[in-house]
Design a protein around this motif. Sequence first.
Motif, PDB file in Angstrom:
ATOM      1  N   THR A  74      -0.492  -6.567   5.157  1.00  0.00           N
ATOM      2  CA  THR A  74      -0.635  -7.264   6.432  1.00  0.00           C
ATOM      3  C   THR A  74      -1.084  -8.684   6.121  1.00  0.00           C
ATOM      4  OG1 THR A  74      -2.961  -6.638   6.652  1.00  0.00           O
ATOM      5  CG2 THR A  74      -1.322  -5.115   7.589  1.00  0.00           C
ATOM      6  N   TRP A  75      -0.988  -9.555   7.131  1.00  0.00           N
ATOM      7  CA  TRP A  75      -1.425 -10.931   6.909  1.00  0.00           C
ATOM      8  C   TRP A  75      -2.891 -10.970   6.509  1.00  0.00           C
ATOM      9  CZ3 TRP A  75       0.904 -15.201   5.800  1.00  0.00           C
ATOM     10  CH2 TRP A  75       2.227 -15.384   6.164  1.00  0.00           C
ATOM     11  N   GLY A  76      -3.709 -10.117   7.097  1.00  0.00           N
ATOM     12  CA  GLY A  76      -5.134 -10.093   6.763  1.00  0.00           C
ATOM     13  C   GLY A  76      -5.379  -9.734   5.312  1.00  0.00           C
ATOM     14  N   LYS A  77      -4.676  -8.708   4.826  1.00  0.00           N
ATOM     15  CA  LYS A  77      -4.844  -8.298   3.424  1.00  0.00           C
ATOM     16  C   LYS A  77      -4.335  -9.372   2.472  1.00  0.00           C
ATOM     17  CE  LYS A  77      -4.611  -3.311   4.111  1.00  0.00           C
ATOM     18  NZ  LYS A  77      -3.836  -2.096   3.855  1.00  0.00           N
ATOM     19  N   VAL A  78      -3.185  -9.965   2.806  1.00  0.00           N
ATOM     20  CA  VAL A  78      -2.605 -10.993   1.943  1.00  0.00           C
ATOM     21  C   VAL A  78      -3.527 -12.205   1.855  1.00  0.00           C
ATOM     22  CG1 VAL A  78      -0.704 -12.660   1.764  1.00  0.00           C
ATOM     23  CG2 VAL A  78      -0.214 -10.265   2.271  1.00  0.00           C
ATOM     24  N   LEU A  79      -4.005 -12.679   3.000  1.00  0.00           N
ATOM     25  CA  LEU A  79      -4.867 -13.865   3.005  1.00  0.00           C
ATOM     26  C   LEU A  79      -6.229 -13.551   2.383  1.00  0.00           C
ATOM     27  CD1 LEU A  79      -3.997 -15.416   6.486  1.00  0.00           C
ATOM     28  CD2 LEU A  79      -3.150 -16.079   4.214  1.00  0.00           C
ATOM     29  N   GLY A  80      -6.753 -12.372   2.645  1.00  0.00           N
ATOM     30  CA  GLY A  80      -8.034 -11.988   2.047  1.00  0.00           C
ATOM     31  C   GLY A  80      -7.952 -11.924   0.529  1.00  0.00           C
ATOM     32  N   THR A  81      -6.887 -11.316   0.021  1.00  0.00           N
ATOM     33  CA  THR A  81      -6.694 -11.225  -1.429  1.00  0.00           C
ATOM     34  C   THR A  81      -6.488 -12.616  -2.034  1.00  0.00           C
ATOM     35  OG1 THR A  81      -5.722  -9.039  -1.172  1.00  0.00           O
ATOM     36  CG2 THR A  81      -5.283 -10.175  -3.243  1.00  0.00           C
TER      37      THR A  81
END
Length: 177
Positions: A74-81
Amino acid sequence: MTVVAGGFSGQGRPNPGLPRLPTPPSGWPIGSYDTYEGAQRAVEHLAGADFPVTEVTIVGVDLMLVERIVGRLTWGKVLGTGALSGAWFGLFVGILLAWFSSQTVSLVPVLVGVAAGVLFGLTFAAVSYLSTRGRRDFASASQLVAGRYDVLCQPRNAELGRDLLAKLSMRPTGGTP
């Protein structure tokens, strides 16, 4: 204890037992196993019987690339990583800058490095994820596995190795080799 040796030795000299170029394995088959663990157990058994294991090779046959899906992206996981990996790299660069830039202890280069790392990490992660256009919205882990694992031995000791492995196969499973 398991020791994994790479292609380089500590003294800069190649290991005399390993070929310099990719070379097909040689030797006679003395055992075949469904899992790498089984083949490794066989070699450990040979080593415990003072067998010359430098003449033994484990060969994976029928190789497959197995990709196990570990989650949805998800965008959240991608940006968080991306932010986290950028922060780690920025911390490293910031510490190096602080170490080499002045005689006094200052956290400014470290904080600037972390902030810049987060910014670059977010940017690169977003661009990378956006470029897939939804074609790969999952994370995975790849592994190279074989359909079976053959244990080969040089001909001069193959018969002895085969006999030792036959004794191992007669033991009840779950015990020590």
